[in-house]
Design an enzyme around this catalytic site. Structure first.
Site, PDB file in Angstrom:
ATOM      1  N   ARG A 164      -7.092  96.389  33.669  1.00  0.00           N
ATOM      2  CA  ARG A 164      -7.141  94.938  33.485  1.00  0.00           C
ATOM      3  C   ARG A 164      -6.070  94.497  32.484  1.00  0.00           C
ATOM      4  O   ARG A 164      -5.432  93.452  32.663  1.00  0.00           O
ATOM      5  CB  ARG A 164      -8.530  94.509  32.995  1.00  0.00           C
ATOM      6  N   CYS A 194     -20.604  84.742  42.700  1.00  0.00           N
ATOM      7  CA  CYS A 194     -19.882  84.583  41.444  1.00  0.00           C
ATOM      8  C   CYS A 194     -20.741  83.766  40.487  1.00  0.00           C
ATOM      9  O   CYS A 194     -21.404  82.805  40.902  1.00  0.00           O
ATOM     10  CB  CYS A 194     -18.548  83.888  41.684  1.00  0.00           C
ATOM     11  N   ASP A 195     -20.685  84.120  39.208  1.00  0.00           N
ATOM     12  CA  ASP A 195     -21.505  83.409  38.227  1.00  0.00           C
ATOM     13  C   ASP A 195     -20.767  82.246  37.559  1.00  0.00           C
ATOM     14  O   ASP A 195     -21.368  81.488  36.808  1.00  0.00           O
ATOM     15  CB  ASP A 195     -22.019  84.369  37.156  1.00  0.00           C
ATOM     16  N   TYR A 250     -11.273  77.503  36.774  1.00  0.00           N
ATOM     17  CA  TYR A 250     -10.175  78.404  37.103  1.00  0.00           C
ATOM     18  C   TYR A 250      -9.004  77.690  37.762  1.00  0.00           C
ATOM     19  O   TYR A 250      -7.910  78.254  37.860  1.00  0.00           O
ATOM     20  CB  TYR A 250     -10.668  79.538  38.013  1.00  0.00           C
TER      21      TYR A 250
END
Length: 450
Positions: free
Chosen positions: A95, A171-172, A264
Site C-alpha cells: 500500500r 463498502c463501508d 472519494y
C-alpha cells in the site's frame, strides 16, 4: 426467526478491523446467533496476535462459540455459512508503494483510486478469486460478503470471472458518511435514514435522504455540506487526512448542488488540490502504522498478557454492524433495503446493464434485488462511464496479461494527466509488483519520451 446458529469465517483474520468485527458479532448474538467463528489468513504470525486476544474476548462473552484461527483453507472454509472477506494482498508494504510512487510524480497516491487503486486492484483480483474458490469447494452453499479493496475493480472481476458465485461486494464508506449525516441531523444512527444513491464504488451521489416517516432531509443536509462539508463540530479524534477529506466534500458538492457526494470524488475532481496537500514521504499508510495498527496490536498484546478483555479499549463499530445486518437479511430473507455493489440490469436507466453499480437493493436469501434509480444526469453519466471503462480495462489487463490494456487504464483515469506520465508510473508499479501481478506482455512500438 429460526433457531439456527451460523458459522462464520473472517478471511483476513490478521486485519486491524478484526477485533471490532468480533465485538460487534458478540454484541448481536441475539439477532445473529453464532455457533462457530473462524479466522483464515495466509500470514499466520500476524493473525495469531489478533486471534489470541479475540479468543479471550469470545471465551469471556460467549464460551459456547467454537473458535479457530488457521492458515489451512480446508479448515477455514469447511462448514461455514458466511465468509467475511477483508484481505489486503501485499499488506501495508505494498500500500505504501501504491501511494508514494504516483505522488513522486505529482499524481494522487491513494489506495483505491488512480494508479494506486489500479495497482492494488491487480493484486486483489487473484486473492479474492482464490477465496471464492475455497468457499465453493468446501462450503458451496455459503455466501461471501467481500469488503476487500478496491471494491469497484474486485466487483467487475468477480462478476466477469465468477458470475454464478454467491458473493456480494460491499463498502463501508457510504455508511460512514450516512452516520455523519445522522449526527448532523442530531439522530442516533444512519439506520434512522432512508436514501437513494447511485454510482460506482467510491464514486457516487445521494439523490434523496429521508427519515423513516418519509420527510425530506436533503435541504438541511445540503445547507450544512455547502458550508462545512461532512466535518462535524467535534473532530478531535479524527485523523488529519480524514478531516481534510470530509471538509473538501463542500468543494465536490459545489459541482452539483442537487445531490450529495461521496467523499472519494475529491480525488477525481480536484486531483491537483489533493496532491498539493499531500506529503510524498508521509502518506495514509504511515498514519495507519502509527495510529490504528499500533493501537490494535498493542491492545491485543495487553489482552493476551493479562488474560482478560475486561478493560479493553476495543469497541464495536458501524462498519461491522452493517456486515451483520447484511448476513441477517440473507439468512432470514428480510428484504432489507441496503447499499451494495451489483450488476446494473436497468436500475440506472441510462447506464449499461453490466455496469457494477453501487445502489440500494432489497437483500434476501437469493441476494440483492436492485431498486430503480431512474435516469442520471449527463455530468454523472460521463464520469461513471469513464471510470467504469478504467476498471474494466484493469480486469482485461489481468485476464489477458496485457501491458497495453493496463497503460490504457492509467491513461484513461481522470487522475493521471497524460499517457506519457501514465507509462512512467506504470513501469515503476510493474517493478514494485513483480511478485504479485500476472506477467504482462509488452506490446510494440513504445513511445519515445523525452
Amino acid at each position: 426467526m429460526p433457531d439456527k446458529k451460523f458459522s462464520v469465517v473472517i478471511a483476513g483474520g490478521g486485519s486491524t478491523y478484526t477485533p471490532g468485527i468480533v465485538l460487534t458479532l458478540l454484541d448481536n448474538l441475539d439477532k445473529f446467533p453464532i455457533r462457530s467463528l473462524k479466522f483464515y489468513d495466509n500470514d499466520g504470525e500476524r493473525q495469531q496476535k489478533i486471534a489470541d486476544a479475540c479468543a479471550i474476548m469470545i471465551k469471556e462473552r460467549a464460551p459456547e462459540i467454537e473458535f479457530l484461527a488457521t492458515t489451512n483453507p480446508a479448515e477455514g472454509f469447511t462448514d461455514v455459512d458466511f465468509v467475511m472477506a477483508q484481505i489486503r494482498v501485499g499488506k501495508y508494504e505494498m500500500r505504501e508503494k501504491d501511494e508514494k510512487i504516483p505522488l513522486k510524480h505529482g499524481v494522487v497516491g491513494q489506495e483505491t483510486t488512480g494508479p494506486g487503486g489500479i495497482a492494488y486492484g491487480l493484486r486483489s483480483i487473484g486473492g479474492v478469486l482464490e477465496l471464492i474458490d475455497y468457499m465453493e469447494k468446501y462450503s458451496p452453499n455459503a455466501w461471501m460478503l467481500n469488503y476487500s479493496n478496491p471494491a469497484a475493480i474486485v466487483a467487475v472481476a468477480t462478476n466477469r470471472l465468477r458470475p454464478k458465485s454467491k458473493i456480494i461486494n460491499i463498502c463501508d464508506m457510504p455508511i460512514g458518511i450516512m452516520d455523519r449525516m445522522a449526527k448532523i441531523l442530531k439522530l442516533d444512527s444512519y439506520k434512522e435514514l432512508d436514501f437513494d444513491y447511485y454510482g460506482l464504488n467510491h464514486f457516487g451521489w445521494w439523490t434523496a435522504v429521508r427519515d423513516k416517516k418519509g420527510n425530506n432531509l436533503m435541504p438541511q443536509l445540503q445547507a450544512y455540506v455547502r458550508e462545512h462539508g461532512y466535518i462535524l463540530p467535534d473532530e478531535s479524534g479524527t485523523e488529519k487526512s480524514w478531516r481534510e477529506t470530509f471538509e473538501m466534500a463542500k468543494n465536490v458538492y459545489a459541482l452539483d448542488p442537487e445531490t450529495l457526494p461521496n467523499t472519494y470524488l475529491k480525488y477525481y475532481l480536484y486531483p491537483q488540490e489533493v496532491v498539493k496537500h499531500s506529503d510524498p514521504n508521509h502518506t495514509r499508510t504511515d498514519e495507519i502504522r502509527l495510529g490504528r495498527e499500533k493501537f490494535v496490536f498493542e491492545e491485543c498484546a495487553k489482552i493476551t498478557e493479562s488474560g482478560t478483555a475486561a478493560n479493553s479499549a476495543f469497541k464495536s463499530d458501524e462498519h461491522a454492524s452493517y456486515i451483520i445486518d447484511l448476513c441477517r437479511a440473507i439468512a432470514y430473507n428480510t428484504k432489507e433495503r441496503m447499499l451494495v455493489i451489483t450488476p446494473n440490469k436497468g436500475a440506472v436507466e441510462n447506464l449499461d446493464s453490466d455496469t457494477m453499480v453501487e445502489i440500494p437493493c432489497l437483500i434476501g436469501a437469493n441476494g440483492p434485488e436492485p431498486l430503480a434509480q431512474g435516469k442520471i444526469p449527463r455530468f454523472q453519466k460521463g464520469l461513471i462511464e469513464e471510470q467504469n471503462s478504467v476498471e474494466n480495462l484493469v480486469v482485461d489487463a489481468w485476464t489477458e496479461g496485457s501491458y497495453t490494456k493496463l497503460w490504457q487504464a492509467l491513461s484513461l483515469s481522470k487522475i493521471v494527466p497524460d499517457a506519457g506520465l501514465a507509462k512512467i508510473i506504470l513501469d515503476e508499479l510493474v517493478e514494485a509488483n513483480k511478485d504479485y501481478w500476472p506477467e504482462l506482455k509488452i506490446g510494440r512500438p513504445e513511445p519515445v519520451l523525452s
